[in-house]
Design a protein around this motif. Structure first.
Motif, PDB file in Angstrom:
ATOM      1  N   ALA A  26     -36.793   2.017 -24.759  1.00 23.84           N
ATOM      2  CA  ALA A  26     -37.712   2.686 -23.542  1.00 23.84           C
ATOM      3  C   ALA A  26     -39.226   2.250 -23.746  1.00 23.84           C
ATOM      4  O   ALA A  26     -39.857   2.341 -24.637  1.00 23.84           O
ATOM      5  CB  ALA A  26     -37.342   3.822 -23.124  1.00 23.84           C
ATOM      6  N   TYR A  54     -40.391  -5.518 -20.500  1.00 30.28           N
ATOM      7  CA  TYR A  54     -38.717  -5.512 -19.795  1.00 30.28           C
ATOM      8  C   TYR A  54     -38.318  -6.963 -20.104  1.00 30.28           C
ATOM      9  O   TYR A  54     -37.104  -7.316 -20.517  1.00 30.28           O
ATOM     10  CB  TYR A  54     -38.759  -4.755 -18.644  1.00 30.28           C
ATOM     11  N   GLN A  60     -35.191  -1.795 -22.762  1.00 28.31           N
ATOM     12  CA  GLN A  60     -34.120  -1.894 -21.762  1.00 28.31           C
ATOM     13  C   GLN A  60     -34.466  -0.696 -20.614  1.00 28.31           C
ATOM     14  O   GLN A  60     -33.841  -0.837 -19.488  1.00 28.31           O
ATOM     15  CB  GLN A  60     -32.680  -1.429 -22.447  1.00 28.31           C
ATOM     16  N   LYS A  61     -35.479  -0.098 -20.571  1.00 29.38           N
ATOM     17  CA  LYS A  61     -35.666   1.210 -19.763  1.00 29.38           C
ATOM     18  C   LYS A  61     -37.135   1.200 -19.506  1.00 29.38           C
ATOM     19  O   LYS A  61     -38.011   1.420 -20.531  1.00 29.38           O
ATOM     20  CB  LYS A  61     -35.155   2.357 -20.085  1.00 29.38           C
ATOM     21  N   ALA A  93     -32.489   0.337 -14.665  1.00 28.99           N
ATOM     22  CA  ALA A  93     -33.326   0.353 -15.986  1.00 28.99           C
ATOM     23  C   ALA A  93     -34.385   1.193 -15.825  1.00 28.99           C
ATOM     24  O   ALA A  93     -35.377   1.075 -16.580  1.00 28.99           O
ATOM     25  CB  ALA A  93     -33.401  -1.145 -16.097  1.00 28.99           C
ATOM     26  N   GLU A 117     -30.774  10.676 -22.485  1.00 26.30           N
ATOM     27  CA  GLU A 117     -30.270   9.559 -22.651  1.00 26.30           C
ATOM     28  C   GLU A 117     -30.052   9.363 -24.621  1.00 26.30           C
ATOM     29  O   GLU A 117     -29.711   7.984 -24.961  1.00 26.30           O
ATOM     30  CB  GLU A 117     -30.845   8.291 -22.198  1.00 26.30           C
TER      31      GLU A 117
END
Length: 199
Positions: A26, A54, A60-61, A93, A117
């Motif tokens: 992230a 990204y 990914q986030k 995302a 998460e």
């Protein structure tokens, strides 16, 4: 004291430099002003850099942070999320928080999202002079952190003297953060001692 301060300024300067980052689950984008439904120029550059990371497959986030100055305007976090979606980032995302008013709470609130998460490794995005202090705070929250300054910003055009002023200000803020931790820790220990004495 002078040597300590010079050392801090050097520390802030060192962490302001651009460097390659490894992929992380992230990116946390630290909040900056939102002008109505649009990000300010400074915030827009932070968002653009996060979108670049990204799209480059380095995260990914994206997590956007920052509250609102008034109840009738969208929060910085929400504006950042919407702007990133307009730039092509998949809505799934993106996450954001909407209540923080400073860097510490930007990160503290973002950590709540990360914990949901199971993420503890992040890339922090902000302007170059801000990242040394933000990195200290992130590590205080037990996050594994890489620092990635925005490559374009109005602050990049500052003179050497103006940059030195920014580094000096951040050094003072780092001292303030460390003092806050010290006093909070001692207050907590004192409360424990009182509690044990009562028991």
């Amino acid at each position: 004291m002078l040597l300590l301060f010079v050392g801090l300024v050097t520390y802030v300067w060192y962490h302001a430099q651009e460097r390659a980052v490894e992929p992380a689950p992230a990116v946390i984008v630290l909040g900056a002003a939102a002008w109505g439904n649009k990000p300010s120029p400074v915030f827009k550059e932070r968002i653009a850099h996060a979108v670049y990371l990204y799209e480059a497959g380095l995260a990914q986030k994206l997590i956007f942070t920052g509250g609102a100055l008034r109840d009738d305007v969208p929060s910085e976090g929400k504006v950042g999320a919407r702007w990133a979606i307009k730039q092509g980032v998949a809505p799934q995302a993106i996450a954001y928080e909407s209540t923080s008013r400073d860097t510490w709470h930007n990160l503290k609130n973002a950590k709540v999202i990360l914990q949901e998460e199971g993420i503890d490794s992040v890339i922090l995005v902000s302007d170059y002079f801000h990242l040394a202090r933000a990195g200290i705070m992130a590590r205080d929250l037990d996050l594994q952190v890489q620092l990635s300054p925005t490559p374009t910003s109005k602050f990049n055009q500052f003179s050497a003297l103006e940059k030195l002023i920014l580094y000096s200000k951040e050094s003072y803020l780092i001292i303030g953060h460390q003092l806050r931790k010290f006093f909070e820790h001692n207050f907590y220990q004192a409360e424990l001692s009182v509690g044990e004495a009562v028991e």
